[in-house]
Write a protein that holds these residues in place. Structure first.
Motif, short mmCIF file in Angstrom:
data_model
loop_
_atom_site.label_atom_id
_atom_site.label_comp_id
_atom_site.label_asym_id
_atom_site.label_seq_id
_atom_site.Cartn_x
_atom_site.Cartn_y
_atom_site.Cartn_z
N ASP A 52 0.84 -1.20 0.00
CA ASP A 52 0.00 0.00 0.00
C ASP A 52 0.87 1.25 0.00
O ASP A 52 0.68 2.17 -0.80
CB ASP A 52 -0.90 0.03 1.25
CG ASP A 52 -1.96 -1.05 1.25
OD1 ASP A 52 -2.23 -1.63 0.19
OD2 ASP A 52 -2.55 -1.30 2.33
N SER A 102 -0.93 3.15 6.33
CA SER A 102 -1.56 1.84 6.22
C SER A 102 -0.98 0.97 7.33
O SER A 102 0.25 0.87 7.48
CB SER A 102 -1.28 1.21 4.85
OG SER A 102 -1.92 -0.05 4.75
N ASP A 155 -5.62 4.23 6.15
CA ASP A 155 -6.08 2.87 5.84
C ASP A 155 -5.76 2.01 7.06
O ASP A 155 -4.87 1.16 7.03
CB ASP A 155 -5.37 2.35 4.59
CG ASP A 155 -6.05 1.11 4.00
OD1 ASP A 155 -6.99 0.61 4.65
OD2 ASP A 155 -5.64 0.67 2.92
N ALA A 195 -10.40 4.59 5.81
CA ALA A 195 -10.74 3.44 4.97
C ALA A 195 -12.10 2.86 5.35
O ALA A 195 -12.72 2.17 4.54
CB ALA A 195 -9.67 2.36 5.08
N PHE A 214 -9.06 -0.36 0.08
CA PHE A 214 -9.06 1.10 0.07
C PHE A 214 -7.86 1.64 -0.70
O PHE A 214 -8.01 2.52 -1.58
CB PHE A 214 -9.03 1.61 1.52
CG PHE A 214 -8.98 3.10 1.65
CD1 PHE A 214 -10.10 3.88 1.42
CD2 PHE A 214 -7.80 3.74 2.02
CE1 PHE A 214 -10.05 5.27 1.55
CE2 PHE A 214 -7.74 5.12 2.16
CZ PHE A 214 -8.87 5.88 1.93
N SER A 215 -6.68 1.14 -0.42
CA SER A 215 -5.48 1.64 -1.10
C SER A 215 -5.50 1.33 -2.59
O SER A 215 -5.05 2.13 -3.41
CB SER A 215 -4.22 1.04 -0.46
OG SER A 215 -4.04 1.52 0.86
#
Length: 568
Positions: A52, A102, A155, A195, A214-215
């Protein structure tokens, strides 16, 4: 010429020229801090977090961000001592700052926390801030550099299996999802995209070669040209919802007056320039403040801030008109009937744009209070009581010539100082001199002390009404469907003017109106488009002294700008 003005000098006054000194373009610097925490020691590893971070960092570099990429943050101390000082030092006021994280995250009390890779499965309640990264503290730390925008993308809304915050009674006090962030008192534009919304999980991947949901969507969509970030995030949210089977729902918390474009193309840049030219041409501090807030990371943001720094108070002079913008709107007659308007008197006039806070009170004025009379009247005797009602309802008036004023309530007719032509005076009431002459009581903006200004001697003299002619044409200008929306389409205005010219019409006035809204961001967009519409009309050859604006017209709906053309 299409435009023929009748008695322009008797109805309007005050002109301010635009300068090109503030048209330079400078793109704010872009800084990104990207963290991908995958190598957790005590918590469950997140193999996808590294990828990510790698992919987001690469995408942001392509969007002209200077990226500080940290694959793993082991502790709060590492972040505070080794990463943040150098990163923050590079930030200058007005820059665009983006933070991406992330990894694992959790909520404790009113705050959201990001988990360093060295954090244990069990921590003491009093030590949470020492071993986990508080999002709100990070936000506050970066905002102290006054960036034009701080955008944080997290995230990290994941359940941490077996994680415990120990408190008296050995209770686990952790809510295992991100809570709504607590906003401090700073005025910096900031946005935080999560996220997952509170109470929802965020789905990562154990595979090192697979991005989180999400990423993955963020990497795909964030570089969309001419899309504002609000639209980008909505697309990301739809992607994640669909790909998670409606389990994961991203959420955006927005404390920003601006809507950033991460990849502005030629269309966006052209529209930004047009909006800035219109704001600058207005010469009004509130209008330029609005541009600076709504376009804090545009190429003209620095020029707007410089103009504001060099004009700490609103301009001493103001464009004005002797007939109220509300009166012009009230004169609209779809049946073609002709109406005239008695100009104001006594040495004061109206701002060409009705003050935002006066619309409600002006609505209570009847047509005679606003000066509307049947067409064809030659001279009308002024009525002082109607002038007083009109001035009080409008709230702010503009001096049409230098006039003497007094600071002494006991001697309102005495002259202590001069109120310069074009100065605005906020009207608070009326009194009289010892000889019975009318005196306006008010305050000059920025001055706390009241001033008493005797009305000019012409308040007793008959005045000639301004003939508007007929109500010729009405035009609704919609906002752009996509992208930068603080402008109108000049081609629509030019086409309508061409039609009127073909019909051999002579214009006497154009009234601009927009609808009010309780949503400040929506309403500011409407006001920005109205400012641009006035600029477009002026550039098309309409005498600016014959353009007035109603910024909160109850008979306008939606986001469009309404133009009404008067003439013969």
């Amino acid at each position: 010429m299409l435009i023929a003005l009748v008695s322009a000098a008797s109805a309007v006054g005050g002109v301010r020229a635009q300068t090109s000194a503030y048209l330079e373009e400078r793109e704010p610097a872009r800084h990104a801090l990207v963290i991908g925490n995958s190598d957790y020691v005590a918590l469950a590893p997140l193999s996808s977090a590294k990828l990510d971070g790698d992919r987001v960092a690469a995408r942001l570099q392509g969007l002209k961000f200077k990226v500080t990429h940290v694959p793993n943050i082991e502790s709060v101390r590492q972040l505070e001592d080794e990463v943040l000082p150098a990163f923050r030092k590079s930030i200058e006021p007005g820059d665009f700052v983006l933070v991406f994280f992330s990894g694992h995250g959790f909520t404790y009390g009113p705050n959201n926390f990001l988990a360093p890779t060295g954090m244990g499965l069990s921590i003491k309640a009093g030590e949470v801030g020492d071993v986990a990264i508080a999002i709100e503290s990070l936000q506050d730390y970066l905002e102290k550099r006054s960036p034009g925008l701080l955008l944080m993308l997290i995230d990290a809304c994941r359940t941490i299996a077996g994680f415990v915050v120990s408190a008296p009674g050995n209770q686990n006090l952790v809510a295992k999802s991100i809570a709504e962030p607590v906003r401090g008192s700073r005025t910096t534009n900031s946005m935080i995209g999560f996220a997952a919304r509170p109470g929802f999980i965020a789905i990562g991947s154990e595979a090192a070669d697979q991005l989180s949901l999400f990423s993955a969507s963020l990497v795909e969509r964030i570089a969309a040209q001419d899309d504002d970030f609000g639209s980008v995030f909505k697309d990301v949210s739809v992607d994640v919802l669909q790909n998670s089977g409606n389990v994961q729902h991203p959420g955006l918390f927005d404390w920003s007056n601006t809507n950033p474009f991460l990849n502005p193309g030629a269309t966006t840049l052209e529209r930004e320039r047009a909006a800035w030219q219109a704001a600058l041409d207005s010469g009004k501090r509130p209008v330029i403040e609005r541009f600076a807030m709504r376009n804090s990371i545009s190429r003209f943001a620095m020029a707007a801030r410089r103009w504001l720094d060099q004009h700490p108070q609103d301009s001493a002079t103001s464009r004005f008109t002797l007939i109220s913008p509300a009166a012009v709107e009230r004169a609209w007659r779809p049946d073609g009937a002709r109406v005239a308007i008695v100009p104001t008197f006594g040495g004061f006039a109206f701002d060409r744009a009705l003050p935002l806070n006066s619309g409600e009170w002006v609505a209570y004025l009847d047509n005679e209070d606003l000066g509307l009379v049947p067409s064809g009247k030659k001279d009308v005797q002024p009525q002082l009581h109607r002038l007083k009602q009109s001035f009080l309802a409008h709230g702010a008036m503009v001096a049409t010539a230098d006039v003497g004023g007094s600071r002494a309530a006991a001697y309102p007719g005495r002259v202590d100082e001069v109120v310069k032509a074009g100065s605005r005076v906020n009207v608070e009431g009326f009194t009289t001199t010892k000889s019975g002459l009318p005196v306006l009581v008010g305050r000059i903006p920025g001055d706390e002390e009241q001033i008493y200004v005797q009305l000019a001697a012409n308040w007793e003299s008959p005045v000639a009404p301004v003939e508007l002619g007929r109500s010729l044409s009405e035009l609704i200008l919609p906002p752009p469907v996509k992208g930068f929306k603080d402008v109108i389409d000049p081609a629509l205005v030019q086409a309508r003017l061409a039609e009127l010219k073909q019909q051999k019409r002579t214009l006497t006035w154009v009234s601009i109106a927009v609808s009010p809204s309780i949503d400040t961001h929506v309403y500011d967009g409407r006001l920005a488009r109205a400012t641009h519409a006035a600029y477009v009309l002026k550039r098309a050859g309409i005498d600016e002294r014959r353009i007035s604006s109603m910024p909160a017209a109850d008979d306008v709906s939606g986001d469009g700008v309404r133009l009404r053309f008067f003439g013969y």
